[in-house]
Design an enzyme around this catalytic site. Structure first.
Site, mmCIF file in Angstrom:
data_model
loop_
_atom_site.group_PDB
_atom_site.id
_atom_site.type_symbol
_atom_site.label_atom_id
_atom_site.label_comp_id
_atom_site.label_asym_id
_atom_site.label_seq_id
_atom_site.Cartn_x
_atom_site.Cartn_y
_atom_site.Cartn_z
ATOM 1 N N ASP A 1 19.605 -90.026 -49.449
ATOM 2 C CA ASP A 1 20.335 -91.169 -48.924
ATOM 3 C C ASP A 1 21.657 -90.669 -48.319
ATOM 4 O O ASP A 1 22.333 -89.818 -48.892
ATOM 5 C CB ASP A 1 20.611 -92.176 -50.050
ATOM 6 C CG ASP A 1 21.049 -93.531 -49.530
ATOM 7 O OD1 ASP A 1 20.333 -94.517 -49.756
ATOM 8 O OD2 ASP A 1 22.128 -93.616 -48.892
ATOM 9 N N ASN B 1 14.369 -102.796 -52.996
ATOM 10 C CA ASN B 1 14.893 -104.100 -52.596
ATOM 11 C C ASN B 1 14.008 -104.731 -51.515
ATOM 12 O O ASN B 1 13.607 -104.054 -50.572
ATOM 13 C CB ASN B 1 16.313 -103.941 -52.041
ATOM 14 C CG ASN B 1 17.276 -103.347 -53.049
ATOM 15 O OD1 ASN B 1 17.174 -103.614 -54.241
ATOM 16 N ND2 ASN B 1 18.204 -102.527 -52.583
ATOM 17 N N HIS C 1 19.429 -107.639 -51.481
ATOM 18 C CA HIS C 1 20.244 -106.467 -51.138
ATOM 19 C C HIS C 1 19.533 -105.488 -50.212
ATOM 20 O O HIS C 1 19.936 -104.337 -50.077
ATOM 21 C CB HIS C 1 20.709 -105.736 -52.412
ATOM 22 C CG HIS C 1 21.984 -104.956 -52.256
ATOM 23 N ND1 HIS C 1 22.012 -103.689 -51.731
ATOM 24 C CD2 HIS C 1 23.258 -105.266 -52.526
ATOM 25 C CE1 HIS C 1 23.250 -103.249 -51.703
ATOM 26 N NE2 HIS C 1 24.033 -104.202 -52.183
ATOM 27 N N HIS D 1 11.316 -99.074 -48.725
ATOM 28 C CA HIS D 1 11.789 -97.802 -49.272
ATOM 29 C C HIS D 1 12.093 -97.957 -50.751
ATOM 30 O O HIS D 1 12.496 -99.023 -51.197
ATOM 31 C CB HIS D 1 13.038 -97.293 -48.537
ATOM 32 C CG HIS D 1 14.152 -98.294 -48.480
ATOM 33 N ND1 HIS D 1 14.150 -99.355 -47.596
ATOM 34 C CD2 HIS D 1 15.294 -98.418 -49.210
ATOM 35 C CE1 HIS D 1 15.242 -100.070 -47.764
ATOM 36 N NE2 HIS D 1 15.953 -99.542 -48.739
ATOM 37 N N PHE D 2 11.884 -96.876 -51.482
ATOM 38 C CA PHE D 2 12.241 -96.792 -52.896
ATOM 39 C C PHE D 2 13.443 -95.864 -53.028
ATOM 40 O O PHE D 2 13.420 -94.746 -52.509
ATOM 41 C CB PHE D 2 11.091 -96.205 -53.726
ATOM 42 C CG PHE D 2 9.944 -97.156 -53.951
ATOM 43 C CD1 PHE D 2 9.046 -97.438 -52.939
ATOM 44 C CD2 PHE D 2 9.758 -97.751 -55.184
ATOM 45 C CE1 PHE D 2 7.985 -98.308 -53.138
ATOM 46 C CE2 PHE D 2 8.699 -98.622 -55.400
ATOM 47 C CZ PHE D 2 7.820 -98.902 -54.380
ATOM 48 N N HIS D 3 14.473 -96.341 -53.724
ATOM 49 C CA HIS D 3 15.590 -95.469 -54.084
ATOM 50 C C HIS D 3 15.256 -94.749 -55.388
ATOM 51 O O HIS D 3 14.769 -95.371 -56.341
ATOM 52 C CB HIS D 3 16.854 -96.289 -54.368
ATOM 53 C CG HIS D 3 17.399 -97.065 -53.218
ATOM 54 N ND1 HIS D 3 18.520 -96.677 -52.519
ATOM 55 C CD2 HIS D 3 16.997 -98.234 -52.667
ATOM 56 C CE1 HIS D 3 18.783 -97.584 -51.584
ATOM 57 N NE2 HIS D 3 17.877 -98.538 -51.647
HETATM 58 P P1 AMP Z 1 18.728 -100.989 -49.053
HETATM 59 O O1 AMP Z 1 19.932 -101.813 -49.444
HETATM 60 O O2 AMP Z 1 17.745 -100.876 -50.196
HETATM 61 O O3 AMP Z 1 18.079 -101.459 -47.777
HETATM 62 O O4 AMP Z 1 19.285 -99.528 -48.831
HETATM 63 C C1 AMP Z 1 19.211 -98.828 -47.622
HETATM 64 C C2 AMP Z 1 19.723 -97.431 -47.877
HETATM 65 O O5 AMP Z 1 19.461 -96.662 -46.731
HETATM 66 C C3 AMP Z 1 21.225 -97.347 -48.159
HETATM 67 O O6 AMP Z 1 21.434 -96.757 -49.446
HETATM 68 C C4 AMP Z 1 21.748 -96.468 -47.032
HETATM 69 O O7 AMP Z 1 22.766 -95.593 -47.443
HETATM 70 C C5 AMP Z 1 20.494 -95.713 -46.612
HETATM 71 N N1 AMP Z 1 20.496 -95.227 -45.238
HETATM 72 C C6 AMP Z 1 20.750 -95.939 -44.110
HETATM 73 N N2 AMP Z 1 20.633 -95.147 -43.024
HETATM 74 C C7 AMP Z 1 20.291 -93.922 -43.471
HETATM 75 C C8 AMP Z 1 20.022 -92.670 -42.835
HETATM 76 N N3 AMP Z 1 20.095 -92.514 -41.502
HETATM 77 N N4 AMP Z 1 19.691 -91.606 -43.611
HETATM 78 C C9 AMP Z 1 19.616 -91.738 -44.952
HETATM 79 N N5 AMP Z 1 19.851 -92.892 -45.609
HETATM 80 C C10 AMP Z 1 20.191 -93.965 -44.883
#
Ligand code: AMP
Length: 137
Positions: A28, A84, A90, A97-99
């Site tokens: 991330d 999310n 959020h 995507h999975f964090h």
């Molecule tokens: P969400 O709130 O679950 O949609 O989280 C999206 C995540 O994507 C956030 O933690 C961002 O920091 C991450 N993110 C956005 N753009 C990029 C990127 N170009 N490379 C890596 N992570 C990203």
């Protein structure tokens, strides 16, 4: 097109951890802790429940492997998997995507506000019956 599709296509860079036919994982860009990673299906869907079984299976296979490698390299022993769906929940990037977020004893990682209350068993039983019926159908 989501920013993750642009990463998948190689149009913008990422710190890649794993890639196969159906899944990519990368760090991330705005991490909550060292090793905070995203595991992303190549299939272009916004929500988890829209994914094909093939993508879901590939994600299921990738997540434990990615998590284990992150733990080994960061020294973390705890982590959260966060997924999310929808702006209300959020979601900022409209591509599934999975964090994977390592949690450290100094507090780095995912902070959780968990406002739980005991279930209403009568309402819960009725709701469970209706959802189970959908799942059978
Ligand atoms: P969400 O709130 O679950 O949609 O989280 C999206 C995540 O994507 C956030 O933690 C961002 O920091 C991450 N993110 C956005 N753009 C990029 C990127 N170009 N490379 C890596 N992570 C990203």
């Amino acid at each position: 097109m989501s920013i993750f599709t642009r990463i998948i296509r190689g149009d913008i860079p990422c710190h890649r951890l794993l890639e196969n036919e159906r899944v990519i994982a990368f760090l991330d860009v705005n991490p909550l802790s060292p090793g905070h990673a995203l595991v992303v299906p190549k299939e272009e869907k916004v929500h988890l429940h829209e994914l094909s079984e093939a993508s879901a299976a590939a994600l299921g296979a990738a997540l434990p492997r990615v998590a284990a490698a992150i733990l080994s390299e960061t020294g973390a022993t705890a982590y959260n998997v966060l997924q999310n769906n929808g702006v209300l929940a959020h979601q900022a990037v409209m591509h599934v995507h999975f964090h994977v977020i390592p949690r450290f004893d100094d507090g780095r990682g995912l902070g959780i506000a968990w406002k739980a209350a005991p279930i209403d068993h009568a309402a819960g039983a009725a709701l469970a019956d209706r959802i189970a019926a959908r799942l059978r159908g």
